[in-house]
Design a protein around this motif. Structure first.
Motif, PDB file in Angstrom:
ATOM      1  N   ILE A 158       0.875  -1.170   0.000  1.00 56.17           N
ATOM      2  CA  ILE A 158       0.000   0.000   0.000  1.00 56.17           C
ATOM      3  C   ILE A 158       0.915   1.224   0.000  1.00 56.17           C
ATOM      4  CG2 ILE A 158      -2.080  -1.071   0.959  1.00 56.17           C
ATOM      5  CD1 ILE A 158      -1.343  -0.231   3.706  1.00 56.17           C
ATOM      6  N   GLY A 159       0.951   1.901  -1.144  1.00 51.90           N
ATOM      7  CA  GLY A 159       1.976   2.921  -1.313  1.00 51.90           C
ATOM      8  C   GLY A 159       1.450   4.249  -1.838  1.00 51.90           C
ATOM      9  N   THR A 160       2.395   5.127  -2.144  1.00 46.00           N
ATOM     10  CA  THR A 160       2.100   6.414  -2.762  1.00 46.00           C
ATOM     11  C   THR A 160       2.832   6.469  -4.110  1.00 46.00           C
ATOM     12  OG1 THR A 160       3.991   7.553  -1.780  1.00 46.00           O
ATOM     13  CG2 THR A 160       1.933   7.551  -0.507  1.00 46.00           C
ATOM     14  N   SER A 161       2.419   7.385  -4.953  1.00 51.69           N
ATOM     15  CA  SER A 161       3.005   7.438  -6.300  1.00 51.69           C
ATOM     16  C   SER A 161       2.682   8.774  -6.952  1.00 51.69           C
ATOM     17  CB  SER A 161       2.410   6.301  -7.151  1.00 51.69           C
ATOM     18  OG  SER A 161       1.007   6.450  -7.255  1.00 51.69           O
ATOM     19  N   GLY A 162       3.265   9.001  -8.111  1.00 53.77           N
ATOM     20  CA  GLY A 162       2.885  10.142  -8.945  1.00 53.77           C
ATOM     21  C   GLY A 162       1.988   9.611 -10.058  1.00 53.77           C
ATOM     22  N   GLY A 163       0.871  10.266 -10.317  1.00 54.05           N
ATOM     23  CA  GLY A 163      -0.073   9.774 -11.331  1.00 54.05           C
ATOM     24  C   GLY A 163       0.218  10.345 -12.705  1.00 54.05           C
ATOM     25  N   LEU A 164      -0.320   9.703 -13.723  1.00 54.75           N
ATOM     26  CA  LEU A 164      -0.223  10.213 -15.096  1.00 54.75           C
ATOM     27  C   LEU A 164      -1.628  10.387 -15.640  1.00 54.75           C
ATOM     28  CD1 LEU A 164       2.635   8.023 -16.647  1.00 54.75           C
ATOM     29  CD2 LEU A 164       2.814  10.344 -15.742  1.00 54.75           C
ATOM     30  N   LYS A 165      -2.020  11.626 -15.836  1.00 52.46           N
ATOM     31  CA  LYS A 165      -3.325  11.967 -16.421  1.00 52.46           C
ATOM     32  C   LYS A 165      -4.496  11.438 -15.612  1.00 52.46           C
ATOM     33  CE  LYS A 165      -1.688  12.278 -21.186  1.00 52.46           C
ATOM     34  NZ  LYS A 165      -1.834  11.834 -22.553  1.00 52.46           N
ATOM     35  N   GLY A 225      -0.621   0.058 -15.776  1.00 53.05           N
ATOM     36  CA  GLY A 225       0.813  -0.140 -15.580  1.00 53.05           C
ATOM     37  C   GLY A 225       1.398   0.834 -14.570  1.00 53.05           C
ATOM     38  N   THR A 226       2.465   0.383 -13.925  1.00 57.02           N
ATOM     39  CA  THR A 226       3.166   1.223 -12.947  1.00 57.02           C
ATOM     40  C   THR A 226       4.646   1.237 -13.283  1.00 57.02           C
ATOM     41  OG1 THR A 226       1.576   0.722 -11.201  1.00 57.02           O
ATOM     42  CG2 THR A 226       3.757   1.453 -10.486  1.00 57.02           C
ATOM     43  N   MET A 227       5.187   2.416 -13.463  1.00 54.77           N
ATOM     44  CA  MET A 227       6.634   2.478 -13.673  1.00 54.77           C
ATOM     45  C   MET A 227       7.326   2.503 -12.315  1.00 54.77           C
ATOM     46  SD  MET A 227       8.993   5.345 -15.415  1.00 54.77           S
ATOM     47  CE  MET A 227      10.743   5.111 -15.461  1.00 54.77           C
ATOM     48  N   ALA A 228       8.315   1.614 -12.134  1.00 52.20           N
ATOM     49  CA  ALA A 228       9.109   1.605 -10.905  1.00 52.20           C
ATOM     50  C   ALA A 228      10.465   2.216 -11.233  1.00 52.20           C
ATOM     51  CB  ALA A 228       9.278   0.183 -10.392  1.00 52.20           C
ATOM     52  N   ALA A 229      10.677   3.428 -10.776  1.00 48.53           N
ATOM     53  CA  ALA A 229      11.935   4.129 -11.082  1.00 48.53           C
ATOM     54  C   ALA A 229      12.977   3.810 -10.005  1.00 48.53           C
ATOM     55  CB  ALA A 229      11.669   5.627 -11.131  1.00 48.53           C
ATOM     56  N   ASP A 230      14.243   3.916 -10.380  1.00 52.22           N
ATOM     57  CA  ASP A 230      15.315   3.703  -9.406  1.00 52.22           C
ATOM     58  C   ASP A 230      15.721   5.007  -8.730  1.00 52.22           C
ATOM     59  OD1 ASP A 230      15.513   0.983  -9.657  1.00 52.22           O
ATOM     60  OD2 ASP A 230      16.838   1.117 -11.398  1.00 52.22           O
ATOM     61  N   GLY A 262       0.319   2.737 -21.388  1.00 52.45           N
ATOM     62  CA  GLY A 262      -0.595   2.171 -20.391  1.00 52.45           C
ATOM     63  C   GLY A 262      -0.153   2.387 -18.951  1.00 52.45           C
ATOM     64  N   VAL A 263       0.884   3.211 -18.759  1.00 50.40           N
ATOM     65  CA  VAL A 263       1.354   3.481 -17.392  1.00 50.40           C
ATOM     66  C   VAL A 263       0.449   4.531 -16.750  1.00 50.40           C
ATOM     67  CG1 VAL A 263       3.278   4.363 -15.992  1.00 50.40           C
ATOM     68  CG2 VAL A 263       3.742   2.913 -17.983  1.00 50.40           C
ATOM     69  N   ARG A 264      -0.053   4.219 -15.551  1.00 51.97           N
ATOM     70  CA  ARG A 264      -0.948   5.150 -14.848  1.00 51.97           C
ATOM     71  C   ARG A 264      -0.250   5.876 -13.713  1.00 51.97           C
ATOM     72  NH1 ARG A 264      -6.328   5.839 -16.749  1.00 51.97           N
ATOM     73  NH2 ARG A 264      -7.250   3.842 -17.246  1.00 51.97           N
ATOM     74  N   ASN A 265       0.833   5.251 -13.222  1.00 51.79           N
ATOM     75  CA  ASN A 265       1.518   5.905 -12.094  1.00 51.79           C
ATOM     76  C   ASN A 265       2.989   5.504 -12.026  1.00 51.79           C
ATOM     77  OD1 ASN A 265       1.042   3.277 -11.187  1.00 51.79           O
ATOM     78  ND2 ASN A 265       0.660   3.897  -9.073  1.00 51.79           N
ATOM     79  N   VAL A 287      -1.004  -1.495  -4.539  1.00 48.75           N
ATOM     80  CA  VAL A 287      -2.154  -0.587  -4.501  1.00 48.75           C
ATOM     81  C   VAL A 287      -1.651   0.778  -4.020  1.00 48.75           C
ATOM     82  CG1 VAL A 287      -4.463  -0.239  -3.549  1.00 48.75           C
ATOM     83  CG2 VAL A 287      -3.607  -2.563  -3.891  1.00 48.75           C
ATOM     84  N   CYS A 288      -1.554   1.717  -4.937  1.00 50.77           N
ATOM     85  CA  CYS A 288      -0.951   3.014  -4.573  1.00 50.77           C
ATOM     86  C   CYS A 288      -1.911   4.160  -4.822  1.00 50.77           C
ATOM     87  CB  CYS A 288       0.303   3.271  -5.421  1.00 50.77           C
ATOM     88  SG  CYS A 288       1.668   2.189  -5.037  1.00 50.77           S
ATOM     89  N   VAL A 289      -1.846   5.156  -3.952  1.00 53.78           N
ATOM     90  CA  VAL A 289      -2.575   6.392  -4.199  1.00 53.78           C
ATOM     91  C   VAL A 289      -1.641   7.325  -4.976  1.00 53.78           C
ATOM     92  CG1 VAL A 289      -1.871   7.573  -2.042  1.00 53.78           C
ATOM     93  CG2 VAL A 289      -4.081   8.110  -3.094  1.00 53.78           C
ATOM     94  N   THR A 290      -2.212   8.180  -5.819  1.00 58.03           N
ATOM     95  CA  THR A 290      -1.380   9.174  -6.506  1.00 58.03           C
ATOM     96  C   THR A 290      -1.426  10.489  -5.723  1.00 58.03           C
ATOM     97  OG1 THR A 290      -3.212   9.926  -7.928  1.00 58.03           O
ATOM     98  CG2 THR A 290      -1.838   8.129  -8.760  1.00 58.03           C
ATOM     99  N   LEU A 291      -0.280  11.109  -5.565  1.00 60.12           N
ATOM    100  CA  LEU A 291      -0.206  12.353  -4.781  1.00 60.12           C
ATOM    101  C   LEU A 291      -0.300  13.593  -5.669  1.00 60.12           C
ATOM    102  CD1 LEU A 291       2.694  11.405  -2.306  1.00 60.12           C
ATOM    103  CD2 LEU A 291       0.223  11.077  -2.019  1.00 60.12           C
ATOM    104  N   LEU A 292      -0.040  13.411  -6.947  1.00 70.83           N
ATOM    105  CA  LEU A 292      -0.063  14.534  -7.900  1.00 70.83           C
ATOM    106  C   LEU A 292      -0.209  13.975  -9.302  1.00 70.83           C
ATOM    107  CD1 LEU A 292       3.583  15.845  -8.467  1.00 70.83           C
ATOM    108  CD2 LEU A 292       3.093  13.660  -7.418  1.00 70.83           C
TER     109      LEU A 292
END
Ligand SMILES: O=P(O)(O)O[C@H]1O[C@H](CO)[C@@H](O)[C@H]1O
Ligand SMILES: O=c1cc[nH]c(=O)[nH]1
Length: 334
Positions: A158-165, A225-230, A262-265, A287-292
């Motif tokens: 259960i995380g946080t993320s940046g959203g896309l559109k 989809g979720t991009m996992a950045a380093d 297809g990446v959403r966050n 399962v992540c919420v988007t913060l922005l």
């Protein structure tokens, strides 16, 4: 060449298949290695030869602690970045499952690394930031579940993320993780060679979670989809880090490209979380919420109160799923 591995979802338009070698090489051995009673069967034979296993970062070991007595009843493991969030989640689940006199005791306090709570059949534990911190915790949790002989456990992040559109405050349930070079793999160097582990999540669990969404939630829930950045800054195409050698146009073109794929966050763990849980044969969901909305900026500006409110949303959804599981089975909770 078409890969015969069922770990891979059909590729979307424009995807190249990069898995030709890795799937057969690394994954033929790892198809859902479960025992008949649902307990995890880890494939590392060395574990069986060890008289004692020190699970270092959790401050536990197999000789001093009776892991079966402590964790044998675990059905759900919920993890997320911060200690605070995971303590709050444990308290939330005590309320949801009506577990009286719950005391939030940190079971891994001797390690001073992570904070782990147990509430009924649920472990709630933080994993820190990024893939390497998360995978250390995840691998040690998998060993705990293995030694405890926990049956058919499910793991949630259960995380946080940046959203896309999508509007800030939305939830994204990840279908797959995408790495920084736009492949659906978790790339781990082992003995000097990169292993590419497919990073696709359990489709059925996503559907089950989506069925928990109600109209009255007051926020949108998507799967995608979720991009996992380093990295939080350049790795996520931000303009506000200490280093930046690309333009705002470059950034926006990249984010739009992700969105078209297809990446959403964007967060920092999805690929490894999908790949390792699959390798262990454990169902898992991110399962992540988007913060922005990253198309509108880089800085995380909501105030503290709103940030906490946003972070409750994945807890509510996952809590509802767990409550549903126990709907008619509360007597199973010790
Ligand atoms: O909120 P958590 O769960 O920590 O997740 C996200 O937040 C962190 C970065 O701020 C990264 O770990 C990212 O994945
Ligand atoms: O933009 C964001 C927000 C939270 N976590 C991330 O990794 N990125």
């Amino acid at each position: 060449m078409k890969c015969d591995c069922d770990y891979i979802l059909p590729t979307k338009g424009g995807w190249e298949h990069h898995y030709d070698n890795c799937i057969s090489k690394w994954h033929s051995k790892a198809q859902y290695p479960k025992n008949e009673d649902g307990s995890i069967r880890l494939t590392n034979k060395n574990l069986m030869k060890m008289h004692q296993d020190f699970i270092y970062h959790l401050g536990l070991d197999t000789a001093t602690y009776d892991l079966k007595a402590m964790f044998g009843d675990v059905k759900f493991v919920c993890m997320g970045g911060t200690k605070y969030r995971m303590k709050e989640f444990a308290k939330h689940m005590a309320k949801v499952l009506n577990i009286k006199d719950f005391e939030a005791k940190n079971l891994s306090k001797h390690s001073h690394r992570y904070a782990m709570y147990k509430v009924g059949p649920i472990i709630s534990v933080n994993h820190g930031i990024g893939i390497s911190s998360m995978t250390i915790l995840l691998q040690e949790i998998l060993k705990v579940l293995y030694y405890a002989k926990a049956k058919n456990p499910i793991i949630f992040r259960i995380g946080t993320s940046g959203g896309l559109k999508i509007p800030p405050g939305s939830i994204v349930i990840s279908s797959w993780g995408l790495n920084g070079t736009l492949e659906k793999t978790y790339d781990l160097p082992v003995l000097g060679e990169i292993r590419k582990l497919p990073s696709v999540f359990d489709k059925r669990l996503i559907q089950e979670l989506m069925s928990m969404v109600t109209e009255g939630d007051g926020f949108n829930t998507y799967s995608g989809g979720t991009m996992a950045a380093d990295d939080f800054y350049r790795g996520q195409a931000r303009l506000d880090g200490p280093f930046c050698d690309y333009t705002e146009e470059d950034k926006l073109a990249f984010l739009r490209k992700l969105s078209a794929l297809g990446v959403r966050n964007i967060e920092m763990e999805a690929t490894a979380f999908a790949a390792m849980t699959r390798e262990a044969g454990v169902r898992a969901a991110d399962v992540c919420v988007t913060l922005l909305d990253r198309l509108n900026g880089d800085q995380v500006t909501p105030d503290k109160e709103l940030l906490l409110k946003f972070q409750e949303r994945p807890m509510i959804l996952v809590g509802r799923y767990i409550a549903k599981y126990y709907e008619n089975n509360l007597h199973l909770i010790k």
